[in-house]
Design a protein around this motif. Structure first.
Motif, mmCIF file in Angstrom:
data_model
loop_
_atom_site.group_PDB
_atom_site.id
_atom_site.type_symbol
_atom_site.label_atom_id
_atom_site.label_comp_id
_atom_site.label_asym_id
_atom_site.label_seq_id
_atom_site.Cartn_x
_atom_site.Cartn_y
_atom_site.Cartn_z
ATOM 1 N N SER A 1 0.913 -1.302 0.015
ATOM 2 C CA SER A 1 -0.124 -0.148 -0.098
ATOM 3 C C SER A 1 0.932 1.235 0.006
ATOM 4 C CB SER A 1 -0.921 -0.042 1.234
ATOM 5 O OG SER A 1 -0.261 0.236 2.345
ATOM 6 N N ASN A 2 0.236 2.337 -0.225
ATOM 7 C CA ASN A 2 0.800 3.815 0.010
ATOM 8 C C ASN A 2 0.086 4.623 0.471
ATOM 9 O OD1 ASN A 2 -0.126 5.658 -2.357
ATOM 10 N ND2 ASN A 2 -0.042 3.442 -3.457
ATOM 11 N N VAL A 3 0.836 5.698 1.134
ATOM 12 C CA VAL A 3 -0.141 6.948 1.517
ATOM 13 C C VAL A 3 0.411 8.183 0.659
ATOM 14 C CG1 VAL A 3 1.155 7.112 3.368
ATOM 15 C CG2 VAL A 3 -0.953 8.241 3.626
ATOM 16 N N GLN A 4 -0.267 8.949 0.366
ATOM 17 C CA GLN A 4 0.385 10.312 -0.301
ATOM 18 C C GLN A 4 -0.333 11.407 0.511
ATOM 19 O OE1 GLN A 4 -1.143 11.583 -4.124
ATOM 20 N NE2 GLN A 4 1.079 10.674 -4.770
ATOM 21 N N PHE A 5 0.471 12.204 1.123
ATOM 22 C CA PHE A 5 0.119 13.538 1.655
ATOM 23 C C PHE A 5 0.833 14.562 1.048
ATOM 24 C CE2 PHE A 5 2.923 11.150 4.302
ATOM 25 C CZ PHE A 5 3.902 12.266 4.841
ATOM 26 N N THR A 6 0.338 15.948 1.384
ATOM 27 C CA THR A 6 1.258 17.124 1.239
ATOM 28 C C THR A 6 1.469 17.785 2.542
ATOM 29 O OG1 THR A 6 -0.257 17.443 -0.645
ATOM 30 C CG2 THR A 6 1.087 19.345 0.136
ATOM 31 N N ILE A 7 2.799 18.094 2.436
ATOM 32 C CA ILE A 7 3.274 18.816 3.699
ATOM 33 C C ILE A 7 3.256 20.277 3.360
ATOM 34 C CG2 ILE A 7 5.887 18.304 3.200
ATOM 35 C CD1 ILE A 7 6.245 17.661 6.260
ATOM 36 N N SER A 8 3.164 21.060 4.341
ATOM 37 C CA SER A 8 3.179 22.503 4.078
ATOM 38 C C SER A 8 3.842 23.265 5.383
ATOM 39 C CB SER A 8 1.820 23.062 3.860
ATOM 40 O OG SER A 8 1.767 24.435 4.013
ATOM 41 N N VAL A 9 4.652 24.205 4.885
ATOM 42 C CA VAL A 9 5.558 25.023 5.832
ATOM 43 C C VAL A 9 4.676 26.047 6.544
ATOM 44 C CG1 VAL A 9 7.452 26.536 6.263
ATOM 45 C CG2 VAL A 9 7.614 24.790 4.707
ATOM 46 N N LYS A 10 4.577 26.053 7.649
ATOM 47 C CA LYS A 10 3.622 27.031 8.542
ATOM 48 C C LYS A 10 4.457 28.708 8.059
ATOM 49 C CE LYS A 10 1.495 24.582 11.783
ATOM 50 N NZ LYS A 10 1.042 24.263 13.319
ATOM 51 N N SER A 11 3.915 29.502 8.606
ATOM 52 C CA SER A 11 4.531 30.974 8.736
ATOM 53 C C SER A 11 5.543 31.092 9.701
ATOM 54 C CB SER A 11 3.360 31.963 8.987
ATOM 55 O OG SER A 11 3.886 33.082 9.173
ATOM 56 N N LEU A 12 6.825 31.137 9.086
ATOM 57 C CA LEU A 12 8.072 31.042 10.193
ATOM 58 C C LEU A 12 8.618 32.450 10.135
ATOM 59 C CD1 LEU A 12 9.617 27.857 8.864
ATOM 60 C CD2 LEU A 12 8.010 28.041 10.740
ATOM 61 N N THR A 13 8.946 32.988 11.309
ATOM 62 C CA THR A 13 9.496 34.228 11.392
ATOM 63 C C THR A 13 11.140 33.929 11.220
ATOM 64 O OG1 THR A 13 9.547 33.937 13.878
ATOM 65 C CG2 THR A 13 7.794 35.116 12.916
ATOM 66 N N ASP A 14 11.705 35.354 11.342
ATOM 67 C CA ASP A 14 13.390 35.152 11.344
ATOM 68 C C ASP A 14 13.639 34.474 12.558
ATOM 69 O OD1 ASP A 14 13.155 35.891 8.480
ATOM 70 O OD2 ASP A 14 13.929 38.097 9.192
ATOM 71 N N SER A 15 13.426 34.993 13.634
ATOM 72 C CA SER A 15 13.395 34.787 14.849
ATOM 73 C C SER A 15 13.569 33.311 14.814
ATOM 74 C CB SER A 15 12.863 35.151 16.080
ATOM 75 O OG SER A 15 11.312 35.145 15.769
ATOM 76 N N LEU A 16 12.530 32.636 14.352
ATOM 77 C CA LEU A 16 12.595 31.071 14.641
ATOM 78 C C LEU A 16 13.700 30.631 13.700
ATOM 79 C CD1 LEU A 16 8.608 29.905 13.821
ATOM 80 C CD2 LEU A 16 10.077 29.508 15.899
#
Lengths: 238, 421
Positions: free
Chosen positions: A185-200
């Motif tokens: 079997s397989n699983v497919q998903f989309t990973i997305s970057v959250k809003s990241l600040t410079d300080s992070l």
């Protein structure tokens, strides 16, 4: 965590509630309910059997493997689980392989994302097996557990089942309808970057390059127990 | 078949057990001023330019300097006077229209001492107007506790209760009799010098609840045992309230109460101090422990004297007892049948060719896979790991072996603590 005392012949069980267990107990709504168990063997190196043979190797593992104390962090407490399969004559087990769009490096198990343009990546994790024509039916994963660092990324169009105190979000994803030639079997998903600040980036950036954050995503097949750890690299300038 | 196995309801049992811990309180912890915390909440006005008097209502004894973060509070200590007892009545000058007891200005904190007694009587006897008696329920007037010393152990050490017949306290009945000139007449030893502040050196007695395990008394405040003098077990000197962790001692019986006392105490004077026992040159004895010191001194002065001098200041045990912790446990029997858990997701379990490494090449028809167990994870229905147990050594699991692991989850104050110095 230190090692458990193994000086006596008695086998001692060192049991602790995990942070999630304590959180559920604190809720006082009956959510602390033990339903099932799993066995793990994180400390065991089965390569010893290859080196010393089944007889000596067994004894070396039993007597020369120090066991760590129990951890309260559920992400690290039981990394590798034992598997039950009714077929006692299996010779090979399936593994998980990584593929996906141009941001995915399946060979090195990495996904490269950016906080500006390349914010998403579609990932496919698939069961495969070498030198066999088919994967045992009982080992075909129907569900996958995906753990992601919730501070940095999320899985699009999915709701996390749980977010623990270490900001690890757990998603439970159902397999795709399709299967490969092994029946895997397989699983497919989309990973997305959250809003990241410079300080992070300043805080979590890698030692070599503060413009890059490196985090890890763990995918576990519920039926096969197979685990795939993926490094997610988030580039501040991409 | 998979990585999880359901736990049936018949595999989950609940049990109850009891854990006892031995607690030793050292003399120096009780006597040292750095390990005794005061809460000076009682404040009087001053006379003229006098500073007035401040005092605690009780003091807390710690196992080390209480300003350190690692210090643990062991017990609270205070004294109380029975409102209908001879000590109060001999000093009381009357009662005002509101029922407030009136006392001369030479006394200090009399109403607070009475209130202390009432509070303990209310909690332990169920009626604030009752007096403690040793032995419990004795109708003999001589057994009524006119002046009581209260020692209330902290929950950290008393836990769920104190175990019967384990309590012992070494207490010095006499105050110091050492003066500046030991060759001087005995009657002068007590005056002016300050045996209030001098550590006792003789006259120790051990008070214990021996016999309490076979004479199980109870009252409003729970289980009780009589505290007796170990040298004469028919002599009752106090009460131990096991469920409450409170020791009540009759100061009249555990001290040489008629002994003359001297030293400086806080007072409502222009200097804020006065000398108990009179000037050293006087030839007439003036002040005894009871009633004079107990009436004239503040609670802080009295507790200071008892804690600093009557327990000695060495490294021996001053108080010892065993506590009891009730442990409610859930036993979960995790049963792995012969054909279960014989494969592993451990990356070392297969080689680069996905082949199981514990089966020798060429022996596939005779050998079967086996694994080792090092941990048991307890999960909820949504795969959340609620508890984890680790085995002290790997245990083999193979098709020839079934395995039952008994995981015990304790629901108790889990902090394991042994009091040592």
């Amino acid at each position: 965590m230190g090692f458990l005392d193994h000086s006596s012949n008695n086998i001692i069980l060192d049991a602790v509630l995990t942070d999630v267990g304590r959180q559920f107990l604190a809720r006082n709504d009956g959510s602390f309910s033990i339903h099932k168990f799993a066995l793990g063997d994180d400390e065991v190196n089965y390569g010893i059997i290859s080196k010393y043979g089944r007889t000596v190797g067994r004894e070396k593992i039993e007597k020369n493997t120090p066991i760590f104390e129990a951890l309260t962090n559920q992400q690290h407490s039981q990394k590798y689980k034992l598997i039950s399969v009714s077929n006692p004559n299996l010779l090979r087990l399936p593994t998980l392989t990584l593929s996906g769009d141009a941001n995915v490096d399946g060979l090195n198990n990495t996904v490269t994302l950016g906080r500006n343009q390349t914010k998403t990546s579609t990932i496919t994790v698939e069961q495969t097996i070498k030198n066999e024509t088919t994967i045992d039916v009982e080992l075909r994963d129907q569900t996958f557990v995906v753990e992601v660092p919730n501070l940095f990324v999320q899985i699009l169009r999915q709701t996390p089942d749980n977010i623990d105190g270490q900001q690890r979000a757990t998603y439970i994803l159902t397999r795709s309808a399709s299967e490969n030639s092994f029946g895997g079997s397989n699983v497919q998903f989309t990973i997305s970057v959250k809003s990241l600040t410079d300080s992070l980036f300043t805080v979590y950036g890698t030692t070599a390059n503060k413009a890059k954050i490196k985090a890890f995503v763990k995918i576990t097949g519920v039926q096969s127990g197979a685990v795939k750890d993926i490094a997610v690299i988030i580039d501040k300038n991409l | 078949m998979a990585i999880f196995k359901e736990v049936s309801t018949s595999d989950i049992k609940t049990t109850r057990s009891f854990l006892s811990q031995l607690i030793d309180v050292l003399q120096e912890d009780v006597s040292a001023s750095v390990s005794r915390r005061k809460y000076q909440v009682f404040v009087t006005g001053g006379i003229g330019l006098g500073p007035g008097v401040t005092s605690s209502l009780f003091q807390t004894i710690f196992d080390q300097d209480f300003t350190l973060q690692t210090a643990n509070p062991i017990f609270d200590m205070t004294v109380g006077l029975f409102s209908g007892g001879a000590t109060v009545l001999s000093s009381q000058t009357g009662t005002d229209a509101a029922g407030k007891e009136l006392f001369p200005s030479s006394s200090l904190m009399m109403r607070e001492k009475i209130d202390n007694y009432r509070q303990f009587a209310s909690a332990l006897l169920g009626d604030s107007t009752l007096s403690f008696s040793s032995a419990l329920d004795s109708s003999d007037t001589a057994d009524k506790m006119d002046v009581a010393l209260f020692i209330a152990f902290k929950r950290l050490f008393a836990r769920d209760s104190i175990k019967r017949e384990t309590m012992a306290i070494k207490f010095y009945q006499s105050a110091s009799i050492i003066g500046p000139n030991p060759s001087a007449p005995a009657e002068t030893w007590y005056r002016g010098v300050g045996n209030l502040d001098s550590t006792s050196v003789s006259g120790s007695a051990i008070y214990t609840d021996i016999g309490a395990a076979t004479n199980k008394l109870s009252t409003f405040g729970g289980q009780v045992g009589n505290i007796v003098d170990s040298a004469n077990t028919s002599r009752n000197v106090g009460l131990m309230f096991y469920d409450r962790g409170i020791l009540v001692l009759d100061l009249t019986k555990i001290t040489s109460s008629s002994q003359y006392m001297s030293g400086n105490i806080d007072a409502m004077t222009s200097t804020g101090r006065t000398t108990l026992g009179g000037a050293r040159t006087e030839t007439v004895f003036k002040s005894k422990l009871i009633p004079d010191f107990l009436v004239s001194a503040s609670i802080d002065n009295i507790v200071d004297h008892i804690a600093a001098t009557r327990f000695q200041s060495g490294s021996q045990t001053a108080i010892t007892f065993q506590n009891t912790t009730n442990i409610n446990s859930t036993l979960i029997f995790c049963r792995a049948a012969a054909d279960e858990f014989n494969y592993s997701a451990n990356p070392t379990f297969i080689d680069s060719d996905d082949r199981i490494v514990v089966i020798d090449v060429g022996q596939e028809d005779t050998q079967q896979s086996f694994t080792f167990v090092t941990s048991v994870g307890m999960y909820d229905a949504n795969d959340n790991l609620l508890a984890v147990a680790k085995l002290s050594r790997p245990v083999e699991k193979s098709p020839e072996r079934d395995l039952t692991l008994r995981v015990r989850l304790d629901f108790a104050k889990k902090r394991s603590f042994r009091y040592t110095k």
